[in-house]
Design an enzyme around this catalytic site. Structure first.
Site, PDB file in Angstrom:
ATOM      1  N   TYR A 204      12.647 113.610  75.568  1.00  0.00           N
ATOM      2  CA  TYR A 204      12.373 112.887  74.319  1.00  0.00           C
ATOM      3  C   TYR A 204      13.682 112.646  73.589  1.00  0.00           C
ATOM      4  CZ  TYR A 204      11.022 112.156  69.429  1.00  0.00           C
ATOM      5  OH  TYR A 204      10.888 111.660  68.163  1.00  0.00           O
TER       6      TYR A 204
ATOM      7  N   GLU B 255      12.638 105.351  69.071  1.00  0.00           N
ATOM      8  CA  GLU B 255      12.161 106.553  69.756  1.00  0.00           C
ATOM      9  C   GLU B 255      11.845 106.246  71.211  1.00  0.00           C
ATOM     10  OE1 GLU B 255       8.979 109.601  68.160  1.00  0.00           O
ATOM     11  OE2 GLU B 255       7.984 108.178  69.464  1.00  0.00           O
TER      12      GLU B 255
END
Ligand code: GDP
Ligand code: MN
Length: 381
Positions: free
Chosen positions: A101, A190
């Site tokens: 991530y 993101e």
């Protein structure tokens, strides 16, 4: 402005972040054609402006064109938390060895961009932050210094990525993500998951990209990507009218002047046991015309049962707001809405007198914010 995954990936591609080859598709036939062109197994991905599509059945693997057409039929029309799927993104399927991530966002408290990175990707980041906060590496960037290579190294080493090739690729992606963040005036970029393939290639499998609305004039090509059909119809109408409006899910319509007062009004209505139907800010001017527009927006929401006007006159003149309310009562069908009105500050007496003289049975004057909130909640029951 939130971008769709495929739009965010287009921006990733422009700054050199690796993404899979893909095609837009809006029908099962187009999905088939896209899979045909791409060749091999593909992923059929719902394009909606909300996360958690995988869990909701909006992301499906397909072995080839037939299968892609079938999966597209299943996904199109699906309701993912209130977002109906009308667009698909078909991309070459990737084999996944690891899911990481990576994101960069604004930390308003620190007044600096904040990178977050963890090797525990694929799941919701809030869950990682709660269950294993030590695994989530957070690092601010001083915008005056700009990006420095040590930033990427600290993220990668901090999260204990051991493979040197992976370290290099991730460091390059971190730098490019920062460039995308600055270049496109983003509020959030993101990548979840950032994957490592079994061959050791690192790439962005998903994208969440939010561009600052106030900077869209600098990015006319991106501004054109706005999907007006995806917006809440009432919010779209409010935008058209120039009314600052956020739809909530309760029954008490709220209208204040100034964002602070409007938000406090939302809180006070909740505090006395009511459920706000919206946030609506008349702004500093509070012209009669603005009041009519706001009421036109608020009364489009079928859930609204009562309306609470909470006005503190400063620049805004209460008599002008009162005129707006009366004007709206004349122009719109407002008969089914009790209107609780609290006027205070500049020309409040004049405003109250106007309302009283009009003798409208559905206007309920109240002297304080708290009493007004209580009355509006009562009348919404
Ligand atoms: P989200 O659920 O809205 O965050 O959508 P994502 O694009 O992140 O996809 C959800 C999950 O689907 C990912 O975490 C992956 O596990 C899986 N997925 C997406 N694309 C692929 C792919 O190309 N190959 C494989 N094997 N899985 C994929
Ligand atoms: Mn994702």
């Amino acid at each position: 402005m939130d971008l769709y995954e495929y739009q965010g990936k287009e921006l990733f591609r422009r700054v050199g972040i690796p993404v899979s080859d893909g095609r837009r598709a809006d029908s099962p036939q187009e999905a088939r054609a896209a899979a045909q062109e791409l060749g091999g197994p593909v992923v059929v991905k719902a394009q909606v402006l909300t996360g958690g599509r995988g869990k909701a059945g909006g992301i499906k693997l397909a072995s080839g064109p037939d299968d892609a057409e079938q999966r597209a039929k299943e996904i199109l029309g699906l309701d993912i938390r209130g977002h109906v799927v009308r667009r698909l993104w078909i991309e070459k399927a990737s084999d996944i060895a690891k899911e990481y991530y990576l994101s960069i966002t604004f930390d308003r408290g620190a007044k600096q961009p904040l990178f977050m990175f963890t090797t525990q990707g694929g799941v919701e980041i809030e869950q990682v932050a709660e269950e294993s906060p030590e695994a989530l590496i957070r690092l601010h960037v001083d915008p005056l210094e700009g990006f420095q290579p040590w930033i990427a190294r600290r993220l990668v080493y901090g999260a204990a990525v051991e493979d040197p090739s992976e370290q290099r690729q991730i460091a390059a992606i971190v730098e490019r993500l920062y460039r995308a963040f600055v270049e496109f005036d983003a509020m959030l970029c993101e990548i979840n998951p950032l994957i490592v393939t079994p061959e050791g290639e690192v790439k962005a499998l998903d994208s969440k990209f939010t561009v600052d609305d106030s900077a869209l004039f600098r990015h006319p090509d991106v501004a054109e990507w706005r999907d007006v059909t995806a917006a809440d119809p009432i919010e779209a109408f409010a935008r058209e009218k120039g009314v600052t409006y956020v739809k909530l899910d309760g029954t008490v319509g709220i209208c204040g002047n100034g964002a602070g007062l409007s938000m406090s009004t939302v809180d006070v209505v909740a505090h006395v046991g009511g459920r706000p139907a919206n946030f609506c800010d008349l702004g500093g001017g509070g012209s009669a015309e603005g009041v009519v527009d706001a009421l036109e927006v608020i009364t489009r929401d079928p859930q609204v049962k009562s309306i609470f006007f909470n006005i503190f006159g400063g620049i805004t003149r209460c008599d002008e707001v009162a005129r707006g309310i009366l004007e709206a009562l004349g122009r719109l069908d407002m008969s089914r809405y009790p209107l609780v009105v609290r006027l205070d500050g500049t020309n409040a007496e004049e405003g109250r007198r106007l309302l009283q003289e009009a003798g409208r049975p559905n206007i309920h004057p109240e002297a304080t914010m708290l009493d007004g909130a209580r009355r509006a909640v009562e009348l919404a029951a």
